[in-house]
Design an enzyme around this catalytic site. Sequence first.
Site, PDB file in Angstrom:
ATOM      1  N   ARG A 214      14.603   3.109  -0.789  1.00  0.00           N
ATOM      2  CA  ARG A 214      13.488   2.212  -1.117  1.00  0.00           C
ATOM      3  C   ARG A 214      13.292   2.211  -2.629  1.00  0.00           C
ATOM      4  O   ARG A 214      13.037   3.256  -3.233  1.00  0.00           O
ATOM      5  CB  ARG A 214      12.200   2.696  -0.431  1.00  0.00           C
ATOM      6  CG  ARG A 214      10.975   1.897  -0.849  1.00  0.00           C
ATOM      7  CD  ARG A 214       9.697   2.347  -0.145  1.00  0.00           C
ATOM      8  NE  ARG A 214       8.594   1.495  -0.524  1.00  0.00           N
ATOM      9  CZ  ARG A 214       7.525   1.898  -1.218  1.00  0.00           C
ATOM     10  NH1 ARG A 214       7.372   3.156  -1.574  1.00  0.00           N
ATOM     11  NH2 ARG A 214       6.576   1.034  -1.533  1.00  0.00           N
TER      12      ARG A 214
ATOM     13  N   TYR B 266      -0.677  10.784   1.568  1.00  0.00           N
ATOM     14  CA  TYR B 266      -0.619  12.009   0.765  1.00  0.00           C
ATOM     15  C   TYR B 266      -1.667  13.041   1.184  1.00  0.00           C
ATOM     16  O   TYR B 266      -1.451  14.221   1.101  1.00  0.00           O
ATOM     17  CB  TYR B 266      -0.766  11.681  -0.725  1.00  0.00           C
ATOM     18  CG  TYR B 266       0.462  10.976  -1.260  1.00  0.00           C
ATOM     19  CD1 TYR B 266       1.564  11.695  -1.693  1.00  0.00           C
ATOM     20  CD2 TYR B 266       0.548   9.576  -1.262  1.00  0.00           C
ATOM     21  CE1 TYR B 266       2.717  11.062  -2.135  1.00  0.00           C
ATOM     22  CE2 TYR B 266       1.700   8.938  -1.710  1.00  0.00           C
ATOM     23  CZ  TYR B 266       2.775   9.684  -2.146  1.00  0.00           C
ATOM     24  OH  TYR B 266       3.920   9.057  -2.565  1.00  0.00           O
TER      25      TYR B 266
ATOM     26  N   GLU C 180       6.176   6.318   1.932  1.00  0.00           N
ATOM     27  CA  GLU C 180       6.026   7.381   0.927  1.00  0.00           C
ATOM     28  C   GLU C 180       5.267   8.541   1.536  1.00  0.00           C
ATOM     29  O   GLU C 180       4.271   8.346   2.234  1.00  0.00           O
ATOM     30  CB  GLU C 180       5.203   6.921  -0.289  1.00  0.00           C
ATOM     31  CG  GLU C 180       5.928   6.099  -1.297  1.00  0.00           C
ATOM     32  CD  GLU C 180       5.040   5.691  -2.461  1.00  0.00           C
ATOM     33  OE1 GLU C 180       4.156   6.476  -2.859  1.00  0.00           O
ATOM     34  OE2 GLU C 180       5.238   4.579  -2.958  1.00  0.00           O
TER      35      GLU C 180
ATOM     36  N   GLU D 298       0.868  -0.626  -2.023  1.00  0.00           N
ATOM     37  CA  GLU D 298      -0.477  -0.087  -2.210  1.00  0.00           C
ATOM     38  C   GLU D 298      -1.444  -1.010  -2.956  1.00  0.00           C
ATOM     39  O   GLU D 298      -1.894  -0.698  -4.080  1.00  0.00           O
ATOM     40  CB  GLU D 298      -0.398   1.262  -2.944  1.00  0.00           C
ATOM     41  CG  GLU D 298       0.447   2.296  -2.226  1.00  0.00           C
ATOM     42  CD  GLU D 298       0.336   3.693  -2.838  1.00  0.00           C
ATOM     43  OE1 GLU D 298      -0.264   3.823  -3.920  1.00  0.00           O
ATOM     44  OE2 GLU D 298       0.848   4.643  -2.233  1.00  0.00           O
TER      45      GLU D 298
ATOM     46  N   ASN E 186       1.889   4.805   3.314  1.00  0.00           N
ATOM     47  CA  ASN E 186       2.014   5.881   2.327  1.00  0.00           C
ATOM     48  C   ASN E 186       0.873   6.847   2.568  1.00  0.00           C
ATOM     49  O   ASN E 186      -0.306   6.451   2.534  1.00  0.00           O
ATOM     50  CB  ASN E 186       1.911   5.347   0.897  1.00  0.00           C
ATOM     51  CG  ASN E 186       3.118   4.506   0.500  1.00  0.00           C
ATOM     52  OD1 ASN E 186       4.055   4.338   1.286  1.00  0.00           O
ATOM     53  ND2 ASN E 186       3.096   3.980  -0.710  1.00  0.00           N
TER      54      ASN E 186
ATOM     55  N   HIS F 281       5.620  -3.143  -7.280  1.00  0.00           N
ATOM     56  CA  HIS F 281       5.094  -1.775  -7.365  1.00  0.00           C
ATOM     57  C   HIS F 281       4.395  -1.655  -8.718  1.00  0.00           C
ATOM     58  O   HIS F 281       4.793  -0.897  -9.582  1.00  0.00           O
ATOM     59  CB  HIS F 281       6.220  -0.756  -7.191  1.00  0.00           C
ATOM     60  CG  HIS F 281       5.762   0.618  -6.770  1.00  0.00           C
ATOM     61  ND1 HIS F 281       6.265   1.275  -5.664  1.00  0.00           N
ATOM     62  CD2 HIS F 281       4.855   1.450  -7.308  1.00  0.00           C
ATOM     63  CE1 HIS F 281       5.683   2.463  -5.551  1.00  0.00           C
ATOM     64  NE2 HIS F 281       4.824   2.601  -6.536  1.00  0.00           N
TER      65      HIS F 281
HETATM   66  C1  FCB Z   1       1.629   6.508  -4.794  1.00  0.00           C
HETATM   67  C2  FCB Z   1       2.497   5.551  -5.581  1.00  0.00           C
HETATM   68  C3  FCB Z   1       3.770   6.166  -6.097  1.00  0.00           C
HETATM   69  C4  FCB Z   1       3.576   7.579  -6.572  1.00  0.00           C
HETATM   70  C5  FCB Z   1       2.824   8.402  -5.553  1.00  0.00           C
HETATM   71  C6  FCB Z   1       2.626   9.846  -5.945  1.00  0.00           C
HETATM   72  O1  FCB Z   1       0.308   6.090  -4.837  1.00  0.00           O
HETATM   73  O2  FCB Z   1       2.845   4.455  -4.791  1.00  0.00           O
HETATM   74  O3  FCB Z   1       4.285   5.317  -7.081  1.00  0.00           O
HETATM   75  O4  FCB Z   1       2.990   7.595  -7.808  1.00  0.00           O
HETATM   76  O5  FCB Z   1       1.587   7.822  -5.278  1.00  0.00           O
END
Ligand code: FCB
Length: 468
Positions: free
Chosen positions: A90, A310, A374, A179, A308, A134
């Site tokens: 990707r 985290y 992600e 995002e 995505n 992006h």
């Molecule tokens: C996301 C982004 C990516 C990277 C990660 C840690 O929000 O899409 O580019 O910075 O965080």
Amino acid sequence: MTETTDAATREQRQLIDSLPQDFRWGVATAAYQIEGAVAEDGRTPSIWDTFCRVPSAIDNGDTGDVACDHYHRMPGDVALVKELGADTYRFSVAWPRVQPGGRGPVNEAGMAFYDRLVDEVLEKDLTPWLTLYHWDLPQELEDAGGWPERDTAYRFADYSMLVFDRLSDRVRHWTTLNEPWCSAMHGYVHGVMAPGRRDFGAGMRAVHHLLLGHGLATQRMRAAAADGTQFGITLNMSTSDAATDSAADREAARHADGLGVRIYLDPLVHGRYPPDVVEDLAVRGATLPIEDGDLPVISTPLDFLGVNYYFGQQYSGVDEQGRTTGEDGFPVQREIPFGEPTTAMGWEILPGKFTELLTRIGRDYPNLPLFVTENGSAFDDEPDESGYVADDGRTAYLASHLAAVAAARQRGADVRGYFAWSLLDNFEWAYGYAKRFGLIRVDYETQQRTVKQSGLFYRDTVRRVRGA
Ligand code: FCB
């Protein structure tokens, strides 16, 4: 070969091993974070080039001018994707490289880079998974008002078609936006990302025009697409729990989820904005600039949703002084940590919330294949003399989050792939080069790449699950 797969607990390993053989395994990058070569072959500045020049906007005054020098090292980097055992790469296309200024014809020299990249990816028997946006909006379009202006949505659709016309003979997986929450909120409301504005109303207009741009581009590309071409969007999402069962905390959690998840997915999937969110916005004097016919465009069917993830979050509607109304006159929305360990970003490590998020998205927005586009973690790496990093923290994060994906599948979420963030250490936006997310270390002085322990763990895991 180093044996790394015992980094996962027995329980995690069992879960990970339940992933199907045709599960898609990828690694992800983004143009501005790795390419460098910002003034080469006709590329003009994006909002990130400009933002990097704002004093103290970026830690250490870092910029993406050189980054990982990927523009000049691309074939070697694609070989590294293969070395990590991935089947999918990707990456994103830099708008100001292929259409400088955001209008007009293709810049052939810039487009040629992505032509070569796609060929290289296919040559290595990898699937290219292309993201059109992006975050690198051409500066001229920001000067004309940026995403809060409706015209930017049309410019994005035109740009998308330029890329699609050139690459769709070889690229089958197209992601419009990465995002949009970050573009709208961090870019136009919080001011911590490019273009660095602080205006809630502008941010909400940006939300609508980002979604409109996605829909316009998807409609036009789909009309021109060969059978089997797939279109989607990538959203960053979190969970929003109420810290307690009090009405104020539940209200804060509802509000966070509204602006974090539902304001995007409801129009995309159901063709309408959530009424409670529209009301929240009205209270803040903001409106979504919807015109007739926009919502059917925005809800053009998707083939997949990129997720995505985290971290997860929980909220209280009461501040430290016990007040439910903040100084801005609006209801308090205070994030309350769960008390779990954090990564170097200060993000709490909450794999269980990943399972919850994927299960919830699968339930509330059914019949939409999910791909984790992600997921990953930054830690303060300590390389040995050879550049190798025994990154236990990142390896453990990867193991627990892969297991979380498998757990979500077992609970019915249709998750079909996982793309690790990131292939390489890179320019982490406002944090500059200080935060390292790579499965591969980059020594920025020499541009030497060294696969980390987490990269070996990833490779060994993919091989085991595939039965290769
Ligand atoms: C996301 C982004 C990516 C990277 C990660 C840690 O929000 O899409 O580019 O910075 O965080």
